[in-house]
Write an enzyme that holds these catalytic residues in place. Sequence first.
Site, PDB file in Angstrom:
ATOM      1  N   HIS A 135      27.230  40.079  28.847  1.00  0.00           N
ATOM      2  CA  HIS A 135      28.468  40.098  29.679  1.00  0.00           C
ATOM      3  C   HIS A 135      29.504  39.360  29.017  1.00  0.00           C
ATOM      4  O   HIS A 135      29.120  38.120  28.522  1.00  0.00           O
ATOM      5  CB  HIS A 135      28.099  39.729  31.044  1.00  0.00           C
ATOM      6  CG  HIS A 135      27.621  38.377  31.362  1.00  0.00           C
ATOM      7  ND1 HIS A 135      26.151  38.218  31.071  1.00  0.00           N
ATOM      8  CD2 HIS A 135      28.138  37.125  31.372  1.00  0.00           C
ATOM      9  CE1 HIS A 135      25.749  37.130  31.288  1.00  0.00           C
ATOM     10  NE2 HIS A 135      27.079  36.184  31.599  1.00  0.00           N
ATOM     11  N   HIS A 162      32.768  36.950  29.826  1.00  0.00           N
ATOM     12  CA  HIS A 162      33.735  36.204  31.031  1.00  0.00           C
ATOM     13  C   HIS A 162      35.067  36.231  30.648  1.00  0.00           C
ATOM     14  O   HIS A 162      35.642  35.987  29.602  1.00  0.00           O
ATOM     15  CB  HIS A 162      33.279  34.786  30.972  1.00  0.00           C
ATOM     16  CG  HIS A 162      31.781  34.378  31.213  1.00  0.00           C
ATOM     17  ND1 HIS A 162      31.503  33.961  32.472  1.00  0.00           N
ATOM     18  CD2 HIS A 162      30.670  34.623  30.557  1.00  0.00           C
ATOM     19  CE1 HIS A 162      30.144  33.728  32.727  1.00  0.00           C
ATOM     20  NE2 HIS A 162      29.818  34.019  31.359  1.00  0.00           N
TER      21      HIS A 162
HETATM   22  P1  AMP Z   1      25.680  33.213  32.035  1.00  0.00           P
HETATM   23  O1  AMP Z   1      25.663  31.831  31.802  1.00  0.00           O
HETATM   24  O2  AMP Z   1      26.710  33.469  30.880  1.00  0.00           O
HETATM   25  O3  AMP Z   1      24.664  34.209  31.850  1.00  0.00           O
HETATM   26  O4  AMP Z   1      26.773  33.311  33.281  1.00  0.00           O
HETATM   27  C1  AMP Z   1      26.144  34.194  34.188  1.00  0.00           C
HETATM   28  C2  AMP Z   1      27.269  34.253  35.295  1.00  0.00           C
HETATM   29  O5  AMP Z   1      26.850  35.219  36.366  1.00  0.00           O
HETATM   30  C3  AMP Z   1      27.409  32.853  36.148  1.00  0.00           C
HETATM   31  O6  AMP Z   1      28.601  32.505  35.859  1.00  0.00           O
HETATM   32  C4  AMP Z   1      27.131  33.092  37.618  1.00  0.00           C
HETATM   33  O7  AMP Z   1      27.832  32.655  38.396  1.00  0.00           O
HETATM   34  C5  AMP Z   1      27.372  34.740  37.561  1.00  0.00           C
HETATM   35  N1  AMP Z   1      26.443  35.431  38.534  1.00  0.00           N
HETATM   36  C6  AMP Z   1      25.215  35.354  38.872  1.00  0.00           C
HETATM   37  N2  AMP Z   1      24.811  36.095  39.943  1.00  0.00           N
HETATM   38  C7  AMP Z   1      25.973  36.802  39.935  1.00  0.00           C
HETATM   39  C8  AMP Z   1      26.123  37.559  41.242  1.00  0.00           C
HETATM   40  N3  AMP Z   1      25.250  38.126  42.249  1.00  0.00           N
HETATM   41  N4  AMP Z   1      27.352  38.222  41.397  1.00  0.00           N
HETATM   42  C9  AMP Z   1      28.467  37.783  40.480  1.00  0.00           C
HETATM   43  N5  AMP Z   1      28.262  36.871  39.721  1.00  0.00           N
HETATM   44  C10 AMP Z   1      27.205  36.274  39.458  1.00  0.00           C
END
Ligand code: AMP
Length: 141
Positions: free
Chosen positions: A100, A102
């Site tokens: 993903h 950001h």
């Molecule tokens: P990463 O460290 O790049 O894997 O970031 C994962 C991101 O996903 C974090 O910023 C979380 O806050 C976000 N996240 C996790 N679960 C959810 C969810 N159910 N809905 C929206 N964002 C999420």
Amino acid sequence: MSDDCIFCQIIAGEIPSRTVYEDDDVFAFLDVNPMSRGHTLVIPKDHAQRIEELPEDQRAAVFTTLGKLAPAVEAAVDADGVNIGMNDGEAAGQEVMHTHGHIIPRFEGDGGGAVHSIVQTYPELSDEEFDEVAAAIREAQ
Ligand code: AMP
Ligand code: ZN
């Protein structure tokens, strides 16, 4: 779809999300734990852990969407800029193993840093070491 993946479950509608964009290849929604107002995640609809595992057309779709959504996010929250980034791999801070991007809106004086602040210490490389690294990257492709 990967059954134990929360992002796959979001795409399938099994976990609610605040969707901001969707097309055949890509899904985008607000991060539930935003680093700033408007923090948005852009994900491919097909499950892949790392960006390198995505087929090239889907990789392109993710980056096209990041480019299209970034100004919309910035305008929507009246930000002054955005950081666009990926934590690609556990060592890079990836926690959700569905690749993903950001989009993190930034505001003048918000106290945050640039992408350069993700490491604490920079290596000191000699000219020879720079050359070796560049050659290794060329060879690894
Ligand atoms: P990463 O460290 O790049 O894997 O970031 C994962 C991101 O996903 C974090 O910023 C979380 O806050 C976000 N996240 C996790 N679960 C959810 C969810 N159910 N809905 C929206 N964002 C999420
Ligand atoms: Zn997934």
